[in-house]
Every structure is written in structure tokens, then in C-alpha cells.
Design a protein around this motif. Structure first.
Motif, PDB file in Angstrom:
ATOM      1  N   ARG A  83      13.984   1.679   3.804  1.00  0.00           N
ATOM      2  CA  ARG A  83      13.955   1.390   5.238  1.00  0.00           C
ATOM      3  C   ARG A  83      14.008  -0.104   5.537  1.00  0.00           C
ATOM      4  N   SER A  84      13.332  -0.917   4.739  1.00  0.00           N
ATOM      5  CA  SER A  84      13.254  -2.355   5.039  1.00  0.00           C
ATOM      6  C   SER A  84      14.132  -3.187   4.106  1.00  0.00           C
ATOM      7  N   ARG A  85      14.674  -2.548   3.091  1.00  0.00           N
ATOM      8  CA  ARG A  85      15.458  -3.259   2.075  1.00  0.00           C
ATOM      9  C   ARG A  85      16.520  -4.168   2.719  1.00  0.00           C
ATOM     10  N   ALA A  98       0.385  -2.395  -2.334  1.00  0.00           N
ATOM     11  CA  ALA A  98       0.077  -1.985  -0.954  1.00  0.00           C
ATOM     12  C   ALA A  98       0.943  -0.785  -0.604  1.00  0.00           C
ATOM     13  N   LEU A  99       0.946   0.190  -1.505  1.00  0.00           N
ATOM     14  CA  LEU A  99       1.777   1.391  -1.343  1.00  0.00           C
ATOM     15  C   LEU A  99       0.916   2.576  -0.936  1.00  0.00           C
ATOM     16  N   PRO A 100       1.517   3.592  -0.304  1.00  0.00           N
ATOM     17  CA  PRO A 100       0.780   4.844  -0.089  1.00  0.00           C
ATOM     18  C   PRO A 100       0.297   5.384  -1.445  1.00  0.00           C
ATOM     19  N   TYR A 152      -6.204   5.335  -8.097  1.00  0.00           N
ATOM     20  CA  TYR A 152      -6.946   5.192  -9.365  1.00  0.00           C
ATOM     21  C   TYR A 152      -8.409   4.793  -9.188  1.00  0.00           C
ATOM     22  N   ARG A 153      -8.850   4.679  -7.917  1.00  0.00           N
ATOM     23  CA  ARG A 153     -10.194   4.111  -7.708  1.00  0.00           C
ATOM     24  C   ARG A 153     -11.297   4.842  -8.476  1.00  0.00           C
ATOM     25  N   MET A 154     -11.204   6.166  -8.547  1.00  0.00           N
ATOM     26  CA  MET A 154     -12.328   6.895  -9.134  1.00  0.00           C
ATOM     27  C   MET A 154     -12.128   7.217 -10.616  1.00  0.00           C
ATOM     28  N   ASN A 199      -9.152  -2.353  -5.220  1.00  0.00           N
ATOM     29  CA  ASN A 199     -10.240  -2.696  -4.309  1.00  0.00           C
ATOM     30  C   ASN A 199     -10.545  -1.466  -3.460  1.00  0.00           C
ATOM     31  N   SER A 200     -11.634  -1.547  -2.740  1.00  0.00           N
ATOM     32  CA  SER A 200     -12.175  -0.319  -2.143  1.00  0.00           C
ATOM     33  C   SER A 200     -11.435   0.058  -0.870  1.00  0.00           C
ATOM     34  N   ASN A 201     -11.734   1.226  -0.394  1.00  0.00           N
ATOM     35  CA  ASN A 201     -11.420   1.628   0.980  1.00  0.00           C
ATOM     36  C   ASN A 201     -11.965   0.540   1.915  1.00  0.00           C
TER      37      ASN A 201
HETATM   38  N1  LIG Z   1      -4.382  -0.851   6.397  1.00  0.00           N
HETATM   39  C1  LIG Z   1      -5.575  -1.083   5.855  1.00  0.00           C
HETATM   40  O1  LIG Z   1      -6.507  -1.578   6.527  1.00  0.00           O
HETATM   41  C2  LIG Z   1      -5.831  -0.765   4.400  1.00  0.00           C
HETATM   42  C3  LIG Z   1      -6.985  -1.287   3.814  1.00  0.00           C
HETATM   43  C4  LIG Z   1      -7.260  -0.997   2.459  1.00  0.00           C
HETATM   44  C5  LIG Z   1      -6.376  -0.218   1.759  1.00  0.00           C
HETATM   45  N2  LIG Z   1      -5.241   0.283   2.357  1.00  0.00           N
HETATM   46  C6  LIG Z   1      -4.327   1.055   1.508  1.00  0.00           C
HETATM   47  O2  LIG Z   1      -3.247   0.168   1.189  1.00  0.00           O
HETATM   48  C7  LIG Z   1      -2.021   0.903   1.076  1.00  0.00           C
HETATM   49  C8  LIG Z   1      -1.019   0.316   2.067  1.00  0.00           C
HETATM   50  O3  LIG Z   1      -1.547   0.470   3.384  1.00  0.00           O
HETATM   51  P1  LIG Z   1      -0.820  -0.121   4.672  1.00  0.00           P
HETATM   52  O4  LIG Z   1      -1.790   0.066   5.769  1.00  0.00           O
HETATM   53  O5  LIG Z   1      -0.280  -1.466   4.400  1.00  0.00           O
HETATM   54  O6  LIG Z   1       0.406   0.932   4.845  1.00  0.00           O
HETATM   55  P2  LIG Z   1       1.818   0.729   5.581  1.00  0.00           P
HETATM   56  O7  LIG Z   1       1.696  -0.265   6.677  1.00  0.00           O
HETATM   57  O8  LIG Z   1       2.272   2.101   5.923  1.00  0.00           O
HETATM   58  O9  LIG Z   1       2.769   0.120   4.436  1.00  0.00           O
HETATM   59  C9  LIG Z   1       3.238   0.902   3.353  1.00  0.00           C
HETATM   60  C10 LIG Z   1       4.183   0.084   2.484  1.00  0.00           C
HETATM   61  O10 LIG Z   1       4.681   0.932   1.432  1.00  0.00           O
HETATM   62  C11 LIG Z   1       6.119   0.935   1.482  1.00  0.00           C
HETATM   63  N3  LIG Z   1       6.633   2.253   1.112  1.00  0.00           N
HETATM   64  C12 LIG Z   1       6.395   3.446   1.711  1.00  0.00           C
HETATM   65  N4  LIG Z   1       7.104   4.441   1.108  1.00  0.00           N
HETATM   66  C13 LIG Z   1       7.805   3.843   0.125  1.00  0.00           C
HETATM   67  C14 LIG Z   1       8.733   4.315  -0.865  1.00  0.00           C
HETATM   68  N5  LIG Z   1       9.075   5.597  -0.952  1.00  0.00           N
HETATM   69  N6  LIG Z   1       9.261   3.408  -1.754  1.00  0.00           N
HETATM   70  C15 LIG Z   1       8.928   2.094  -1.681  1.00  0.00           C
HETATM   71  N7  LIG Z   1       8.058   1.591  -0.777  1.00  0.00           N
HETATM   72  C16 LIG Z   1       7.493   2.448   0.107  1.00  0.00           C
HETATM   73  C17 LIG Z   1       6.476   0.630   2.923  1.00  0.00           C
HETATM   74  O11 LIG Z   1       7.819   0.138   2.982  1.00  0.00           O
HETATM   75  P3  LIG Z   1       8.718   0.364   4.341  1.00  0.00           P
HETATM   76  O12 LIG Z   1       8.158  -0.559   5.377  1.00  0.00           O
HETATM   77  O13 LIG Z   1      10.075  -0.037   3.884  1.00  0.00           O
HETATM   78  O14 LIG Z   1       8.569   1.799   4.709  1.00  0.00           O
HETATM   79  C18 LIG Z   1       5.409  -0.438   3.251  1.00  0.00           C
HETATM   80  O15 LIG Z   1       5.818  -1.664   2.729  1.00  0.00           O
HETATM   81  C19 LIG Z   1      -2.371   2.372   1.336  1.00  0.00           C
HETATM   82  O16 LIG Z   1      -2.593   3.006   0.101  1.00  0.00           O
HETATM   83  C20 LIG Z   1      -3.661   2.263   2.136  1.00  0.00           C
HETATM   84  O17 LIG Z   1      -4.457   3.415   2.022  1.00  0.00           O
HETATM   85  C21 LIG Z   1      -4.937   0.010   3.653  1.00  0.00           C
END
Ligand SMILES: NC(=O)c1ccc[n+]([C@@H]2O[C@H](COP(=O)([O-])OP(=O)(O)OC[C@H]3O[C@@H](n4cnc5c(N)ncnc54)[C@H](OP(=O)(O)O)[C@@H]3O)[C@@H](O)[C@H]2O)c1
Length: 356
Positions: A39-41, A84-86, A111-113, A148-150
Motif C-alpha cells: 500500500r505505501s511502497r 512495528a508490524l501487526p 513473542y512477548r509471552m 516491549n510491552s503493550n
Molecule cells: N499504536 C500504539 O500505541 C502501539 C503501542 C505499542 C505496540 N503497538 C503494536 O505495534 C505494532 C504496530 O502498531 P501501529 O499502531 O503502528 O499499527 P499501524 O499504524 O496499523 O501500522 C502497521 C504497519 O505495518 C505495515 N503492514 C501491515 N500489513 C503489512 C503487510 N502485509 N506487509 C508489510 N507491512 C505491513 C503497515 O504498512 P502500510 O501502511 O503500507 O499498510 C504499517 O507500516 C502492532 O503490533 C501494535 O499492536 C502499537
């Protein structure tokens, strides 16, 4: 010193962009690659940038997002990957990256747990970093994964650490007021969250209990013995942009300290990152607010000094004692101390300890 080449996996997301902002001008780490989905490539980081208050330097702004490819990262000589991936995607990608000798600092829950993977918040559990030696042996891997944590647990755990070291209690009751950015981008539909609160965040309440137990636990040389504590959480999404506010109630055993003593305990809390003066360590890990209406997300989410550590301090306020009941609020920046900032600090700890 030559800087260590690093990549961001998921650079276009909420946490990924925070990584980019923290890695520009980093004294030890150089961002050489930024990966996202199709999507962003092809877009540059500058084109997708959503943190207008932090401008990007030209070298980082012009970096092009590439389709996620671990082989490509390894070929580029990447030694550190910030994840920072799902979580479902992170499960495969991070393991492959570690097998290729890359040190992965992950935000994902995948992998947290696992028993040989730390949830590192270095002011609390710096020694948990040593589990990566066990992990390397177990998995016959040159690299490793540190998580790192939730985001909500990050703030709660920092606030609890000076208390569990001094006071006796088993149960913590917490209600969270969590910002929209915690759900990633684009996140919660605007019609659901505008002028509304959502009293359900999937898996969040369970994570708060199990992760806090591990973070506050002790390393026995092979794995973590969890802390004997229970966290009972109500997690609510609220219409704030950044910063998770949490109201905390704890029934203490024994004689409770005074409010002034508690303020001193929080205020004096410090850890190894502060001693080592690591670049992203806040000078003060907990900032006590004495005003009756603080901490607030808008005013306090970016707490932390020096500049590189803005958003890394946890704010604590409205400390009250009624009989044996201790109550207070804490506030954490979810994508900095609860996300990218903690990962960058973890990488600085690993560099200091010669793990990477
Ligand atoms: N937000 C928070 O406060 C927070 C805090 C701690 C932990 N986390 C964890 O950190 C992770 C990222 O969270 P976020 O909030 O930054 O999520 P996000 O805004 O949805 O960002 C997700 C990232 O993953 C990429 N991505 C999604 N599907 C992909 C695929 N199939 N191949 C390659 N790249 C892919 C997205 O790229 P595109 O933009 O191209 O789709 C984007 O760069 C999650 O595991 C979340 O649980 C989040």
C-alpha cells in the motif's frame, strides 16, 4: 564510532513513524531502510508523514518505503530491526530476521509471552536482557528478539515498580482512558469514537495482567519467574489523540505511607538507563504532578527530558490515601514510552551490553 545500520519493519504506521523520528540524528544507530506493505511502497517517509510537530531531516524524509523483505534487509547489512508490524505478520518476519543475525526490537505482541523472550522496560528489568543469550542457544540463532510491552502496561508497570519494591500488595485495579493512536492507522472508525468512549479493547485487559506479571518478575538465569501480583483492568478507548491515562487503585497490606512519602518514592525512582545516561533515557523516569487536575494527555503525554527523551517519562498525579487504599493516576505516551521510544531505549541497552 561507526553507526549501526538499522531498518524499520512497518515504517508507515503509528509506531513506525515514531521510530523514524527517534532514529534521525541518533548517535549510535543509522536508519538505512524502511519497509511497509504494498500500500505505501514507493512513497517517501516525507510523503506519508503524520507527525507535523516533529519535522524530518532530509536524509530520513527522502527514504523510500520498500515492500517488506527480510532478505533485502540482511543484504543491506541491517544489524538492528525495529518492529512495528501487526502481530500475526510479526510472528513470521521477526523470527526469520533473528535467524539472519538481526537484533529485532519489537512492538508486536507475537513473542512477548515466550519464555526466552524478554518484555524489556529497562528502568524496571534491565537484567531481563540477558534472556537473549538463552534465546540464541534455544533457537540456534545469531540474532534475537526483544519485545516491549503493550502500551498501557508500560505506564502502569513503571508506576508500580517503585511501589512493589517497598509496599506489600497483591491486587491492582486499573481503569484506562486510551488514546485513538493506540489502535494504529487508520484505526477506530471516526463515527465510533467521535464524542464517544468505547468500553472494549480486544485482549487488552488480559494483556495488562499477564505482561505486568512478567515485566515485574525476576530472571532466574533461564526464564522469568512472574511477580505474584494480579492486575484487574477495565480498558476504554477515548477520543484523545496520544497518551493513555490510567486510574489505579491498590489495597495495601500494613501501614500505608503518607502522600508526601509516596511522592518522594515516585520522584526518586531511577534505573540503569539513567545511570548509563543512554541517549533516549529520560533524566527522570517518573514525573510527579501535584496540580489537582494533572496529568492530562494534552499537557503531559510528551513529558521527558532531554529532547530525545520527550514522551519517555511516565507522569503520576492525584495521589490519595484513604485508610489502606492508595489511588493515583498515571499517564504514558502510548507510541513513545509505550511503543517506539521503549524499543529504541532497549536497543541502546543491548548496544551498551555488547549484545548487538
Ligand atoms: N499504536 C500504539 O500505541 C502501539 C503501542 C505499542 C505496540 N503497538 C503494536 O505495534 C505494532 C504496530 O502498531 P501501529 O499502531 O503502528 O499499527 P499501524 O499504524 O496499523 O501500522 C502497521 C504497519 O505495518 C505495515 N503492514 C501491515 N500489513 C503489512 C503487510 N502485509 N506487509 C508489510 N507491512 C505491513 C503497515 O504498512 P502500510 O501502511 O503500507 O499498510 C504499517 O507500516 C502492532 O503490533 C501494535 O499492536 C502499537
Amino acid at each position: 564510532m561507526n553507526k549501526i545500520p538499522a531498518a524499520i519493519f512497518g515504517a508507515s504506521g503509528m509506531v513506525g513513524q515514531r521510530f523514524a523520528s527517534l532514529l534521525q540524528n541518533h548517535p549510535q544507530i543509522e536508519l538505512v531502510a524502511a519497509y511497509s506493505s504494498d500500500r505505501s511502497r514507493g512513497k517517501t517517509l516525507g510523503e506519508i508523514w503524520r507527525i507535523p510537530e516533529i519535522p524530518l531531516i532530509e536524509d530520513v524524509s527522502s527514504l523510500k518505503l520498500e515492500k517488506l523483505d527480510v532478505e533485502d534487509a540482511a543484504a543491506k547489512g541491517v544489524k538492528i530491526a525495529f518492529g512495528a508490524l501487526p502481530a500475526d505478520l510479526a510472528r513470521d518476519v521477526e523470527l526469520v530476521a533473528a535467524s539472519k543475525g538481526i537484533a529485532v526490537f519489537s512492538n508486536a505482541g507475537a513473542y512477548r509471552m515466550e519464555s526466552d523472550v524478554p518484555i524489556l522496560i529497562p528502568e524496571i528489568n534491565f537484567d531481563h536482557l540477558n534472556i537473549v543469550d538463552v534465546q540464541r542457544k534455544n533457537r540456534n540463532s545469531k540474532g534475537f528478539i526483544v519485545t516491549n510491552s503493550n502500551c498501557s502496561v508500560a505506564g502502569l508497570s513503571v508506576a508500580l515498580k517503585p511501589l512493589v519494591d517497598r509496599l506489600r500488595f497483591k491486587r491492582v485495579f486499573v481503569s484506562t482512558y486510551q488514546a485513538i493512536s493506540g489502535a494504529g492507522y487508520p484505526g477506530v472508525p471516526s463515527l465510533d469514537i467521535n464524542a464517544n468512549c468505547l468500553p472494549f479493547i480486544k485482549n487488552e485487559e488480559e494483556k495488562m495482567n499477564r505482561e505486568a506479571r512478567k515485566i515485574l518478575g525476576s530472571f532466574n538465569g533461564k526464564s522469568i519467574d512472574p511477580r505474584d501480583i494480579e492486575v484487574w483492568a477495565h480498558c476504554v478507548r477515548v477520543p484523545c489523540r496520544d497518551g493513555h491515562l490510567e486510574s489505579v487503585s491498590i489495597l495495601l497490606d500494613g501501614q500505608p505511607p503518607s502522600v508526601e512519602e509516596l511522592e518522594r518514592i515516585f520522584d526518586e525512582f531511577t534505573g540503569v538507563p539513567q545511570e548509563l545516561k543512554l541517549p533516549t533515557a529520560p533524566q527522570q523516569a517518573i514525573i510527579v504532578r501535584k496540580e489537582r487536575d494533572r496529568p492530562q494527555p494534552i499537557l503531559d503525554a510528551m513529558a521527558g527530558y532531554p529532547d530525545r527523551a520527550r514522551g519517555m517519562a511516565v507522569s503520576v498525579g492525584r495521589i490519595r490515601i484513604d485508610g489502606n487504599l492508595l489511588r493515583f493516576f498515571c499517564l504514558v505516551h502510548n507510541t513513545l514510552r509505550g511503543g517506539a521510544g521503549d524499543s529504541v531505549l532497549n536497543a541502546e541497552c543491548a548496544i551498551h551490553e555488547g549484545k548487538t
